[in-house]
Design an enzyme around this catalytic site. Structure first.
Site, PDB file in Angstrom:
ATOM      1  N   CYS A  45       0.826  -1.213   0.000  1.00  0.00           N
ATOM      2  CA  CYS A  45       0.000   0.000   0.000  1.00  0.00           C
ATOM      3  C   CYS A  45       0.861   1.264   0.000  1.00  0.00           C
ATOM      4  O   CYS A  45       1.103   1.847  -1.045  1.00  0.00           O
ATOM      5  CB  CYS A  45      -0.954   0.032   1.198  1.00  0.00           C
ATOM      6  N   ARG A  46       1.329   1.650   1.170  1.00  0.00           N
ATOM      7  CA  ARG A  46       1.997   2.943   1.320  1.00  0.00           C
ATOM      8  C   ARG A  46       3.345   3.029   0.607  1.00  0.00           C
ATOM      9  O   ARG A  46       3.586   3.992  -0.138  1.00  0.00           O
ATOM     10  CB  ARG A  46       2.176   3.274   2.807  1.00  0.00           C
ATOM     11  N   SER A  47       4.215   2.067   0.819  1.00  0.00           N
ATOM     12  CA  SER A  47       5.557   2.199   0.221  1.00  0.00           C
ATOM     13  C   SER A  47       5.553   2.100  -1.307  1.00  0.00           C
ATOM     14  O   SER A  47       6.301   2.842  -1.953  1.00  0.00           O
ATOM     15  CB  SER A  47       6.556   1.239   0.857  1.00  0.00           C
ATOM     16  N   ASP A  49      -1.789   3.597   7.621  1.00  0.00           N
ATOM     17  CA  ASP A  49      -2.009   2.451   6.742  1.00  0.00           C
ATOM     18  C   ASP A  49      -3.460   2.460   6.255  1.00  0.00           C
ATOM     19  O   ASP A  49      -4.387   2.389   7.058  1.00  0.00           O
ATOM     20  CB  ASP A  49      -1.721   1.154   7.503  1.00  0.00           C
TER      21      ASP A  49
END
Length: 157
Positions: free
Chosen positions: A17-19, A129
């Site tokens: 998701c984020r990275s 997240d």
């Protein structure tokens, strides 16, 4: 790095998701500024649960809506990453603790380990997240990563 190349690894929990969002944003920024050849850019997770998987479909949809693509496959942070990357930029305090604990086991590591949010001009230190959230949560992550990556890149060049 050869020819003054710099390197950055974006890190979150599972690397879906984020990275990968941050990696795609930073890659696009560097490409648009004509300096992509001056950077080695990647992302990884602190856990191995998603290794080999594509990013979450909501993350992919979000970056596509902003004219960005990625072919990234999730991977876990390795000991070699601490010797390879100049910067390891993570998303929250848990990621930061995990990375620092891993770094303690690597002799003479070179990575500067920081929260990506420490570059946020709006001072939102933690990038939450979005996994259990909705499309709006992914958009919030995108916008925060965009602000942070832009400020980081400006401060690094």
């Amino acid at each position: 790095m050869a020819d003054g190349q710099q390197s950055v690894l974006f890190v979150c929990l599972g690397n879906i998701c984020r990275s990968p969002i941050a990696e795609a944003i930073f890659r696009k920024l560097a490409t648009d500024q004509g300096i992509i050849n001056k950077w080695m850019i990647d992302s990884a997770g602190v856990i191995d649960f998603n290794v080999g998987n594509s990013p979450d479909s909501r993350a992919l949809n979000c970056i596509r809506q902003h004219g960005t693509e990625t072919t990234h496959k999730a991977r876990q942070v390795t000991k070699n990453d601490f010797l390879t990357f100049d910067y390891m930029l993570c998303m929250d305090e848990s990621n930061l603790r995990d990375l620092k604990r891993m770094a303690d086991k690597v002799k003479n590591y070179k990575s500067e380990i920081k929260l990506l949010g420490s570059f946020d001009p709006e001072n939102h230190l933690i990038i939450q997240d979005p996994y259990y959230g909705n499309d709006a949560d992914f958009e919030d992550v995108y916008q925060q990563c965009l602000r942070c990556c832009t400020a980081f890149l400006e401060g690094s060049t």
